[in-house]
Design an enzyme around this catalytic site. Structure first.
Site, PDB file in Angstrom:
ATOM      1  N   ASP A   1     -25.062  -6.355 -22.422  1.00 58.56           N
ATOM      2  CA  ASP A   1     -25.995  -7.482 -22.504  1.00 58.56           C
ATOM      3  C   ASP A   1     -25.332  -8.625 -21.743  1.00 58.56           C
ATOM      4  O   ASP A   1     -24.438  -8.400 -20.929  1.00 58.56           O
ATOM      5  CB  ASP A   1     -26.258  -7.834 -23.981  1.00 58.56           C
ATOM      6  CG  ASP A   1     -27.484  -8.716 -24.164  1.00 58.56           C
ATOM      7  OD1 ASP A   1     -28.594  -8.178 -24.173  1.00 58.56           O
ATOM      8  OD2 ASP A   1     -27.329  -9.938 -24.294  1.00 58.56           O
TER       9      ASP A   1
ATOM     10  N   ALA B   1     -30.844  -2.895 -32.904  1.00 58.39           N
ATOM     11  CA  ALA B   1     -29.581  -3.532 -33.288  1.00 58.39           C
ATOM     12  C   ALA B   1     -29.202  -4.516 -32.200  1.00 58.39           C
ATOM     13  O   ALA B   1     -29.809  -4.530 -31.126  1.00 58.39           O
ATOM     14  CB  ALA B   1     -28.483  -2.489 -33.445  1.00 58.39           C
ATOM     15  N   LYS B   2     -28.225  -5.346 -32.477  1.00 56.62           N
ATOM     16  CA  LYS B   2     -27.680  -6.241 -31.459  1.00 56.62           C
ATOM     17  C   LYS B   2     -26.295  -6.655 -31.883  1.00 56.62           C
ATOM     18  O   LYS B   2     -25.992  -6.693 -33.084  1.00 56.62           O
ATOM     19  CB  LYS B   2     -28.553  -7.486 -31.297  1.00 56.62           C
ATOM     20  CG  LYS B   2     -28.427  -8.132 -29.937  1.00 56.62           C
ATOM     21  CD  LYS B   2     -29.171  -7.320 -28.879  1.00 56.62           C
ATOM     22  CE  LYS B   2     -29.006  -7.910 -27.492  1.00 56.62           C
ATOM     23  NZ  LYS B   2     -29.833  -7.221 -26.511  1.00 56.62           N
ATOM     24  N   GLY B   3     -25.463  -6.964 -30.895  1.00 60.98           N
ATOM     25  CA  GLY B   3     -24.114  -7.411 -31.203  1.00 60.98           C
ATOM     26  C   GLY B   3     -23.731  -8.595 -30.347  1.00 60.98           C
ATOM     27  O   GLY B   3     -24.375  -8.884 -29.340  1.00 60.98           O
TER      28      GLY B   3
END
Length: 428
Positions: free
Chosen positions: A158, A117-119
């Site tokens: 991140d 996943a990534k946001g």
């Protein structure tokens, strides 16, 4: 290609490639080698879920601003999804989709039970006060409370985020479930259940990968030189750990410029200088300045790009002199540069393998939170090094078996693991 017409990447390289297209072109090559069936291919090429949220935040001046945020869940067949949140004014959906897919392959290649996943939130954290960032983080957490969860989706820091933001996220999520939930997020402060060894984990994985690759190339660490692009968390730790193993680090760079010393830079001194000067190397006397672009093509044996995406392109790949590239950053090499690098016979330890030490120790943090038991630093590093070494050997063996570059071999290993899991689980 529609993304190119809609979105102009504000980058110095005007034809900077779409990171999603770069990732997909490698995915396609690996899928062909594996003979992946159409059904599995179609499931894996698209993300499971894309969430776009609008976040109203009261700024310090009393005005209300609305920020756009994203969370992309690429895949959860191996376990809950895992991936960082970046705060950056250039965040866009294609980038988040590419990074989410990379996380799926990264977790699979090191054999940990997570999906990808990534946001991201479109904002400039450097211009915001701690109070504004806290309200933004809490608004984002609240908007995604049904997405996040220790068994569903586990965020992490991140670009532009760190332990402070993860602490706010954990606190806000804990309020929504009415219980302290440390396992919902990794990269937390140590006192809140963060893991020992997490800070240096990604750089340490780069070092372990570099030493394994040098072994395959028949090169002794004490007889080789290296250049490290990027001197943030990953680059500075990779440089320090390689320096400790006897490599001569001739060049390093950060946002302030690039620095060269033919006799080798004392990395301990460089880090001490950086820490004392606002995180910048500007004015460091242990090296002379050089053109930042020249760092990638300077005369060294090992090149560690540990800054941003797409720095090695078809325009500069021919001039690279290194025998080994170990990718500390996500996607530092554009797909168009791959054939040139392969033709030159340069060995590349790709991002999804080389920088997966970070997600490995994030996994350890989650495990410790679930157990309610803290591991020693020795336990963390010993287990992380073993996982990295095992993953490197598996990818190297795959590259030898199919006679393919390490990058494609890493995709073959990870896609094969995910595809096999789909076959056993069935369901579509």
């Amino acid at each position: 290609m529609a993304a190119h017409t809609v979105y102009k990447e504000p980058a110095p390289i005007m034809d900077r490639e779409n990171p999603l297209e770069s990732m997909m072109s490698r995915f396609n090559i690996a899928a062909e080698i594996l003979g992946l069936d159409d059904e599995t291919y179609n499931v894996l090429k698209a993300p499971d879920k894309q969430v776009i949220v609008n976040l109203p935040v009261t700024m310090d001046d009393g005005k209300l601003r609305v920020f756009e945020g994203y969370r992309v869940i690429h895949n959860t067949i191996l376990g809950p999804s895992k991936g960082g949140i970046r705060y950056d004014k250039h965040v866009h959906l294609d980038e988040v989709k590419a990074l989410a897919a990379w996380m799926t392959w990264k977790c699979a290649v090191v054999d940990i039970p997570y999906g990808g996943a990534k946001g991201g939130i479109i904002c400039d954290p450097t211009t915001m006060s701690p109070g504004e960032l806290e309200r933004l983080t809490r608004a984002y957490t609240l908007a995604l409370k049904d997405v996040f969860g220790p068994d569903r989706d586990i965020p992490a820091p991140d670009m532009g985020t760190g332990p402070r933001e993860m602490a706010w996220l954990m606190d806000e999520f804990s309020k929504t479930v009415g219980a302290t939930s440390p396992a919902v997020v990794t990269g937390k402060p140590l006192v809140m259940g963060g893991s020992l060894g997490r800070t240096e984990a990604t750089g340490r994985g780069v070092m372990v990968s570099a030493l394994a690759a040098l072994g395959k190339l028949g090169l002794k660490p004490t007889e080789v030189s290296a250049a490290v692009q990027g001197f943030g968390n990953v680059g500075s730790w990779a440089a320090k750990l390689l320096f400790d193993k006897g490599l001569k680090i001739k060049a390093v760079s950060d946002i302030s410029g690039a620095y060269w010393n033919d006799n080798g830079i004392n990395i301990d001194e460089a880090i001490a200088y950086k820490n004392a000067h606002n995180g910048r190397l500007e004015g460091f006397s242990g090296a002379t300045t050089m053109d930042a672009d020249d760092l990638l093509t300077c005369d060294v044996d090992v090149l560690v790009p540990a800054a941003v995406e797409d720095v090695i392109t078809e325009h500069n790949a021919r001039d690279i002199k290194a025998k080994l590239i170990v990718e500390g950053a996500n996607g530092p090499t554009s797909a168009s540069a791959d054939p040139i690098i392969n033709e030159k016979g340069i060995m590349v330890v790709p991002d999804i393998l080389a920088n997966s030490g970070g997600v490995t120790v994030s996994y350890f943090e989650w495990v410790q939170n679930r157990q309610g038991f803290k591991w020693t630093e020795e336990m963390v590093t010993e287990r992380a090094d073993r996982i990295m070494s095992d993953a490197f050997e598996k990818v190297y063996a795959t590259s030898q078996k199919y006679k393919i570059p390490m990058r494609i071999a890493a995709y073959v290993v990870s896609i094969d693991k995910v595809a096999q899991t789909y076959k056993f689980r069935g369901g579509f």
